[in-house]
Design an enzyme around this catalytic site. Structure first.
Site, PDB file in Angstrom:
ATOM      1  N   GLY A   1       0.825  -1.215   0.000  1.00 37.89           N
ATOM      2  CA  GLY A   1       0.000   0.000   0.000  1.00 37.89           C
ATOM      3  C   GLY A   1       0.855   1.259   0.000  1.00 37.89           C
ATOM      4  O   GLY A   1       0.457   2.305   0.523  1.00 37.89           O
TER       5      GLY A   1
ATOM      6  N   LYS B   1     -10.327  -4.565  11.346  1.00 36.49           N
ATOM      7  CA  LYS B   1      -9.247  -4.059  12.201  1.00 36.49           C
ATOM      8  C   LYS B   1      -9.261  -4.732  13.582  1.00 36.49           C
ATOM      9  O   LYS B   1      -8.212  -4.927  14.187  1.00 36.49           O
ATOM     10  CB  LYS B   1      -9.320  -2.528  12.316  1.00 36.49           C
ATOM     11  CG  LYS B   1      -8.941  -1.816  11.017  1.00 36.49           C
ATOM     12  CD  LYS B   1      -7.514  -2.139  10.590  1.00 36.49           C
ATOM     13  CE  LYS B   1      -7.121  -1.494   9.281  1.00 36.49           C
ATOM     14  NZ  LYS B   1      -5.770  -1.865   8.814  1.00 36.49           N
TER      15      LYS B   1
ATOM     16  N   ASP C   1       2.539  -1.717  -4.467  1.00 39.11           N
ATOM     17  CA  ASP C   1       1.118  -1.375  -4.526  1.00 39.11           C
ATOM     18  C   ASP C   1       0.569  -2.032  -5.784  1.00 39.11           C
ATOM     19  O   ASP C   1       1.337  -2.630  -6.545  1.00 39.11           O
ATOM     20  CB  ASP C   1       0.916   0.154  -4.552  1.00 39.11           C
ATOM     21  CG  ASP C   1      -0.395   0.551  -3.853  1.00 39.11           C
ATOM     22  OD1 ASP C   1      -1.457   0.085  -4.294  1.00 39.11           O
ATOM     23  OD2 ASP C   1      -0.348   1.285  -2.858  1.00 39.11           O
TER      24      ASP C   1
ATOM     25  N   TYR D   1     -14.779  -2.353   7.728  1.00 40.60           N
ATOM     26  CA  TYR D   1     -13.416  -1.885   7.998  1.00 40.60           C
ATOM     27  C   TYR D   1     -13.078  -2.077   9.484  1.00 40.60           C
ATOM     28  O   TYR D   1     -12.032  -2.634   9.829  1.00 40.60           O
ATOM     29  CB  TYR D   1     -13.321  -0.399   7.614  1.00 40.60           C
ATOM     30  CG  TYR D   1     -12.009   0.256   7.915  1.00 40.60           C
ATOM     31  CD1 TYR D   1     -10.837  -0.130   7.273  1.00 40.60           C
ATOM     32  CD2 TYR D   1     -11.929   1.311   8.831  1.00 40.60           C
ATOM     33  CE1 TYR D   1      -9.636   0.499   7.534  1.00 40.60           C
ATOM     34  CE2 TYR D   1     -10.735   1.952   9.089  1.00 40.60           C
ATOM     35  CZ  TYR D   1      -9.586   1.542   8.448  1.00 40.60           C
ATOM     36  OH  TYR D   1      -8.397   2.169   8.711  1.00 40.60           O
TER      37      TYR D   1
ATOM     38  N   GLY E   1      -0.568   4.632  -1.141  1.00 39.13           N
ATOM     39  CA  GLY E   1      -1.714   5.183  -0.413  1.00 39.13           C
ATOM     40  C   GLY E   1      -1.338   6.416   0.391  1.00 39.13           C
ATOM     41  O   GLY E   1      -0.196   6.909   0.322  1.00 39.13           O
ATOM     42  N   GLN E   2      -2.307   6.917   1.153  1.00 41.25           N
ATOM     43  CA  GLN E   2      -2.087   8.170   1.879  1.00 41.25           C
ATOM     44  C   GLN E   2      -0.894   8.062   2.833  1.00 41.25           C
ATOM     45  O   GLN E   2      -0.007   8.903   2.826  1.00 41.25           O
ATOM     46  CB  GLN E   2      -3.356   8.567   2.658  1.00 41.25           C
ATOM     47  CG  GLN E   2      -3.292  10.001   3.173  1.00 41.25           C
ATOM     48  CD  GLN E   2      -4.226  10.261   4.356  1.00 41.25           C
ATOM     49  OE1 GLN E   2      -4.743   9.337   4.961  1.00 41.25           O
ATOM     50  NE2 GLN E   2      -4.435  11.513   4.672  1.00 41.25           N
TER      51      GLN E   2
ATOM     52  N   ILE F   1      -6.156  10.735   9.428  1.00 37.95           N
ATOM     53  CA  ILE F   1      -4.830  11.308   9.162  1.00 37.95           C
ATOM     54  C   ILE F   1      -4.946  12.459   8.164  1.00 37.95           C
ATOM     55  O   ILE F   1      -5.586  12.323   7.123  1.00 37.95           O
ATOM     56  CB  ILE F   1      -3.875  10.240   8.578  1.00 37.95           C
ATOM     57  CG1 ILE F   1      -3.838   8.990   9.466  1.00 37.95           C
ATOM     58  CG2 ILE F   1      -2.476  10.816   8.391  1.00 37.95           C
ATOM     59  CD1 ILE F   1      -3.329   9.212  10.858  1.00 37.95           C
TER      60      ILE F   1
HETATM   61  N1  SER Z   1      -9.445   7.393   8.400  1.00 36.32           N
HETATM   62  C1  SER Z   1     -10.080   6.114   8.560  1.00 36.32           C
HETATM   63  C2  SER Z   1     -11.435   6.131   7.932  1.00 36.32           C
HETATM   64  O1  SER Z   1     -12.050   7.172   7.956  1.00 36.32           O
HETATM   65  C3  SER Z   1     -10.193   5.756  10.011  1.00 36.32           C
HETATM   66  O2  SER Z   1      -9.123   4.945  10.370  1.00 36.32           O
HETATM   67  O3  SER Z   1     -11.875   5.131   7.475  1.00 36.32           O
END
Ligand code: SER
Length: 312
Positions: free
Chosen positions: A8, A142, A34, A138, A11-12, A168
């Protein structure tokens, strides 16, 4: 960590963690990966789909990888649009990385968890051991990440570590498909349009963090002494917390003509299910976690750098 693989990497977080790792451990010691190589991400780079376990094995073997920063994941909002994809990438992809890690005696795997592990029954300012009943695919993936990390550590001695990252913020790469994306989008629109329509209510308050602190948290945890770690893959790390309205006001300090409107959509329910803030005492005590950026400093840095970037 002599040879690090980053999944990844486009990614950001990956697009900023990869150069930071190259700076610290040596450029060629970090293999970025990636599903596609983006402009600006330098070689060594390999195209890698984490749902393909054989492909991960081939990269690990060819590049003699001994550490993995596993960042490839589908975020919360995109995951609700396509839960099957979120499961495939976040769960099957993670399992593949852990299995290859076990088979090839990988020294360390760093993989982020998220504030998305929490749910609407989570109490205010939660610590690591509170109830985790997430509402999104998601978040579920996690929770599984944290539990599997513990399982692989206890049963196979695989050293897996991670932090529960909040939203982030960064001026370099846009986040993709998260619930907290509004806190980044607003800066672009404030500069370019003078107006932003949030997809959450003004009183929506969530934990956030500026990218340099996020990168430091992952790199610092990677180097921490193993015996100090009480929560392997589930450390809360707290830095900022603000409402959408407070963010608007902080931006208006610099751009007084900026106007915001609020039109909550489906993502509001996800935002409402997450806590306003988290208790990160354990990270501060176990490995000296200390964020650098508060709201005003972050807003100033974001605007200065974005204005420069967007005028080029
Ligand atoms: N930034 C993530 C989201 O909004 C949270 O971990 O899915």
């Amino acid at each position: 960590m002599n040879k690090i693989l980053v999944t990844g990497a486009a990614g950001q977080i990956g697009s900023e963690l990869t150069p930071a790792l190259r700076e610290k451990y040596g450029h060629d010691a970090v293999v970025a990966s990636d599903i596609q190589q983006p402009e600006g991400l330098e070689d060594p780079f390999v195209e890698l789909d984490v749902t393909d376990r054989d492909a991960i094995e081939a990269v690990v073997e060819e590049h003699e990888i001994d550490a993995i920063f596993h960042l490839a994941a589908i975020l919360s909002a995109k995951g609700e649009e396509n839960p099957g994809l979120a499961w495939d990438v976040n769960v099957n992809g993670l399992y593949n990385v852990f299995e290859v890690g076990r088979e090839y005696d990988i020294e360390k795997i760093i993989t982020p968890s998220s504030i998305a592990v929490y749910g609407s029954t989570t109490p205010d300012n939660p610590g690591e051991e509170t109830v985790l009943i997430p509402t999104t695919m998601y978040g579920i993936s996690k929770v599984l990440t944290e539990l599997l990390a513990k399982y692989y550590y206890e049963n196979y001695d695989l050293d897996v570590r991670g932090v529960r990252l909040p939203g982030i913020l960064s001026y370099k790469t846009l986040p993709g498909g998260g619930t907290t994306d509004y806190a980044v989008e607003v800066f672009y629109e404030a500069i370019e349009e003078g107006h932003y329509e949030y997809f959450v209510r003004p009183d929506t308050m969530l934990p956030m963090m500026y990218m340099p602190d996020a990168v430091n948290s992952l790199m610092q945890l990677a180097e921490a002494d193993d015996e100090d770690l009480n929560y392997r893959c589930a450390y809360n790390v707290s830095a900022l917390t603000f409402t959408a309205e407070e963010l608007t006001e902080a931006i208006q300090e610099h751009l007084p003509d900026f106007e915001a409107t609020y039109a909550p959509d489906d993502r509001q329910a996800i935002a409402d299910s997450w806590p306003d803030r988290v208790d990160d005492t354990a990270a501060r005590e176990d490995w000296d976690w200390e964020p650098e950026y508060k709201l005003d400093k972050m807003v100033e840095d974001m605007l200065t750098n974005l204005e420069r970037k967007l005028s080029n």
